[in-house]
Motif scaffolding. Structure first.
Motif, mmCIF file in Angstrom:
data_model
loop_
_atom_site.group_PDB
_atom_site.id
_atom_site.type_symbol
_atom_site.label_atom_id
_atom_site.label_comp_id
_atom_site.label_asym_id
_atom_site.label_seq_id
_atom_site.Cartn_x
_atom_site.Cartn_y
_atom_site.Cartn_z
ATOM 1 N N ASP A 178 0.833 -1.203 0.000
ATOM 2 C CA ASP A 178 0.000 0.000 0.000
ATOM 3 C C ASP A 178 0.868 1.253 0.000
ATOM 4 O OD1 ASP A 178 -2.304 1.594 0.167
ATOM 5 O OD2 ASP A 178 -2.203 1.645 2.344
ATOM 6 N N ARG A 179 1.933 1.222 0.777
ATOM 7 C CA ARG A 179 2.838 2.379 0.828
ATOM 8 C C ARG A 179 3.605 2.543 -0.484
ATOM 9 N NH1 ARG A 179 6.265 2.434 6.283
ATOM 10 N NH2 ARG A 179 6.883 4.403 5.325
ATOM 11 N N ASN A 180 3.948 1.404 -1.121
ATOM 12 C CA ASN A 180 4.676 1.502 -2.389
ATOM 13 C C ASN A 180 3.831 2.146 -3.486
ATOM 14 O OD1 ASN A 180 6.909 0.269 -1.271
ATOM 15 N ND2 ASN A 180 6.340 -1.789 -1.956
ATOM 16 N N TYR A 181 2.518 1.980 -3.377
ATOM 17 C CA TYR A 181 1.608 2.570 -4.368
ATOM 18 C C TYR A 181 0.664 3.558 -3.662
ATOM 19 C CZ TYR A 181 3.357 -1.259 -7.214
ATOM 20 O OH TYR A 181 4.176 -2.122 -7.892
ATOM 21 N N ALA A 182 1.279 4.444 -2.902
ATOM 22 C CA ALA A 182 0.509 5.391 -2.092
ATOM 23 C C ALA A 182 -0.303 6.371 -2.945
ATOM 24 C CB ALA A 182 1.457 6.169 -1.167
ATOM 25 N N ASP A 183 0.054 6.526 -4.229
ATOM 26 C CA ASP A 183 -0.672 7.465 -5.089
ATOM 27 C C ASP A 183 -2.071 6.953 -5.448
ATOM 28 O OD1 ASP A 183 1.526 9.092 -5.058
ATOM 29 O OD2 ASP A 183 2.343 8.335 -6.951
ATOM 30 N N TYR A 184 -2.301 5.665 -5.261
ATOM 31 C CA TYR A 184 -3.594 5.078 -5.618
ATOM 32 C C TYR A 184 -4.407 4.751 -4.364
ATOM 33 C CZ TYR A 184 -1.260 4.265 -10.118
ATOM 34 O OH TYR A 184 -0.580 4.417 -11.300
ATOM 35 N N GLU A 185 -5.698 5.046 -4.419
ATOM 36 C CA GLU A 185 -6.582 4.614 -3.343
ATOM 37 C C GLU A 185 -6.907 3.136 -3.529
ATOM 38 O OE1 GLU A 185 -10.030 7.019 -3.081
ATOM 39 O OE2 GLU A 185 -8.932 8.874 -2.619
ATOM 40 N N LYS A 186 -6.951 2.422 -2.411
ATOM 41 C CA LYS A 186 -7.127 0.970 -2.484
ATOM 42 C C LYS A 186 -8.098 0.502 -1.409
ATOM 43 C CE LYS A 186 -2.702 0.904 -2.024
ATOM 44 N NZ LYS A 186 -2.407 2.286 -2.453
ATOM 45 N N ILE A 187 -8.635 -0.700 -1.625
ATOM 46 C CA ILE A 187 -9.497 -1.342 -0.644
ATOM 47 C C ILE A 187 -9.059 -2.795 -0.500
ATOM 48 C CG2 ILE A 187 -11.244 -1.936 -2.390
ATOM 49 C CD1 ILE A 187 -13.351 -1.644 -0.214
ATOM 50 N N GLY A 188 -8.998 -3.273 0.734
ATOM 51 C CA GLY A 188 -8.591 -4.652 0.985
ATOM 52 C C GLY A 188 -9.748 -5.622 0.802
ATOM 53 N N ALA A 189 -9.416 -6.854 0.403
ATOM 54 C CA ALA A 189 -10.435 -7.888 0.213
ATOM 55 C C ALA A 189 -9.822 -9.257 0.474
ATOM 56 C CB ALA A 189 -11.006 -7.831 -1.201
ATOM 57 N N HIS A 190 -10.684 -10.199 0.848
ATOM 58 C CA HIS A 190 -10.260 -11.585 1.070
ATOM 59 C C HIS A 190 -10.638 -12.443 -0.133
ATOM 60 C CE1 HIS A 190 -10.279 -10.169 5.282
ATOM 61 N NE2 HIS A 190 -9.322 -11.071 5.451
ATOM 62 N N VAL A 191 -9.751 -13.365 -0.455
ATOM 63 C CA VAL A 191 -10.055 -14.351 -1.493
ATOM 64 C C VAL A 191 -10.966 -15.410 -0.879
ATOM 65 C CG1 VAL A 191 -9.104 -16.068 -3.062
ATOM 66 C CG2 VAL A 191 -7.858 -13.939 -2.642
ATOM 67 N N ILE A 192 -12.139 -15.629 -1.463
ATOM 68 C CA ILE A 192 -13.101 -16.560 -0.881
ATOM 69 C C ILE A 192 -13.330 -17.794 -1.750
ATOM 70 C CG2 ILE A 192 -14.286 -14.797 0.461
ATOM 71 C CD1 ILE A 192 -16.405 -14.644 -1.715
ATOM 72 N N ALA A 193 -12.827 -17.797 -2.968
ATOM 73 C CA ALA A 193 -12.990 -18.969 -3.840
ATOM 74 C C ALA A 193 -11.969 -18.915 -4.959
ATOM 75 C CB ALA A 193 -14.404 -19.040 -4.419
ATOM 76 N N GLY A 194 -11.470 -20.099 -5.338
ATOM 77 C CA GLY A 194 -10.546 -20.187 -6.455
ATOM 78 C C GLY A 194 -11.200 -20.888 -7.625
ATOM 79 N N ASN A 195 -10.377 -21.326 -8.559
ATOM 80 C CA ASN A 195 -10.912 -21.998 -9.752
ATOM 81 C C ASN A 195 -10.734 -23.504 -9.687
ATOM 82 O OD1 ASN A 195 -8.168 -21.995 -9.927
ATOM 83 N ND2 ASN A 195 -8.062 -21.399 -12.079
ATOM 84 N N GLY A 196 -10.410 -24.020 -8.495
ATOM 85 C CA GLY A 196 -10.299 -25.469 -8.323
ATOM 86 C C GLY A 196 -8.967 -26.060 -8.696
ATOM 87 N N THR A 197 -7.967 -25.228 -8.997
ATOM 88 C CA THR A 197 -6.632 -25.724 -9.323
ATOM 89 C C THR A 197 -5.654 -25.243 -8.259
ATOM 90 O OG1 THR A 197 -5.996 -23.801 -10.663
ATOM 91 C CG2 THR A 197 -7.216 -25.573 -11.760
ATOM 92 N N ASN A 198 -4.380 -25.652 -8.418
ATOM 93 C CA ASN A 198 -3.354 -25.232 -7.465
ATOM 94 C C ASN A 198 -2.949 -23.779 -7.657
ATOM 95 O OD1 ASN A 198 -3.254 -27.793 -6.336
ATOM 96 N ND2 ASN A 198 -1.688 -28.498 -7.766
#
Length: 292
Positions: free
Chosen positions: A111-131
């Motif tokens: 976040d600090r490295n890209y401080a010029d951009y506003e960001k929002i955090g999110a959790h990964v809740i599902a994948g595509n079934g592969t590794n």
């Protein structure tokens, strides 16, 4: 005429028998240290019986004590097992908290490295079934301000781009997906290249780049690659990875090779979504020019 009973023992013989028995008992008394004949008989009959009863009583008492001890040990073992289970759960939670803290610290640095951009955090809740997380779902959507074509970050750099948005979720396609194409730039020389996703290459932990001009600029293994300014959907300057292999193509006009991505695409759990799209920045710049 009376007939005499042939089975009757004469009195003199009875007297003789009594004398003999008394003599034997007197002899026995001497061997029994003056304890008397009854004591002698008791020593060989009643006393062993008493000892046997005593041994049986002692055995039953020891058995009862051992049974009580086993019950106490069983209860103590159950109590200790409960404490071990509680400590195991606490230790697992502490490890999870530690790992989560480390991941959040990485996101904070990002976040600090890209401080010029506003960001929002999110959790990964599902994948595509592969590794590999070539595409995945996050727990933020339009209700949180997420829109299509927003860039997604994790680890040390670029993960991918939002392709679909629902009220409370969003789909992300990562840069390793077979359908992904990203315009990249060699940071040290500003030379442009095209980065294409290929899931087969991810088994070796790399992605492919191509169409890099074969000019006089020297580009070596370890050079950093970022998103370029000409990309239509990706913001400029997002870190993609390091060049791990480079070679001149057969046409002698371009170079190609492989990049080690800055993100571990097998362990995505939290991401940062930049809440401005490339189109937003273009429109903003155009509006600023018109206002001048």
């Amino acid at each position: 005429m009376k007939i005499k009973n042939q089975n009757t023992i004469p009195s003199k013989y009875l007297l003789l028998i009594l004398i003999v028995v008394c003599g034997i008992l007197l002899g026995v008394e001497r061997f029994a240290d003056g304890g008397g004949p009854l004591r002698f008989i008791g020593n060989y009959t009643i006393v062993p019986m008493q000892k046997g009863i005593s041994y049986v009583g002692m055995w039953l008492s020891d058995f009862t004590d051992n049974f009580k001890t086993m019950e106490e040990l069983k209860k103590e073992n159950e109590s200790l097992q409960e404490k071990v289970d509680e400590l195991t759960i606490d230790n697992t939670r502490l490890r999870q908290d530690q790992y989560e803290l480390e991941r959040l610290q990485e996101l904070f640095k990002l976040d600090r490295n890209y401080a010029d951009y506003e960001k929002i955090g999110a959790h990964v809740i599902a994948g595509n079934g592969t590794n590999w997380f070539s595409s995945f779902t996050i727990d933020k959507g339009s209700n949180d301000g997420i829109r299509k074509d927003m860039n997604v970050l994790a680890g040390s750099g670029l993960v991918g781009i939002v392709t679909e948005v629902g009220p409370d979720y969003a789909q992300v396609r990562s840069i390793i997906d077979d359908e992904s194409n990203v315009s990249g730039m060699i940071l040290s020389t500003s030379d442009l290249c095209m980065i294409r996703g290929d899931l087969k290459l991810m088994n070796d932990g790399r992605i492919k780049f191509e169409k890099l001009p074969n000019n006089d600029n020297t580009i070596e293994v370890g050079e950093q690659v970022v998103t370029s300014h000409i990309s239509s959907r990706f913001l400029q300057g997002l870190f993609i990875g390091y060049i791990s292999e480079i070679q001149v193509d057969s046409n002698n006009l371009t170079r190609s090779g492989y990049i080690t991505p800055a993100v571990d695409f097998s362990k995505l759990q939290e991401v940062l979504v930049i809440t401005s799209t490339k189109q937003d920045l273009i429109e903003r710049k155009n509006a600023e020019k018109e206002g001048e």
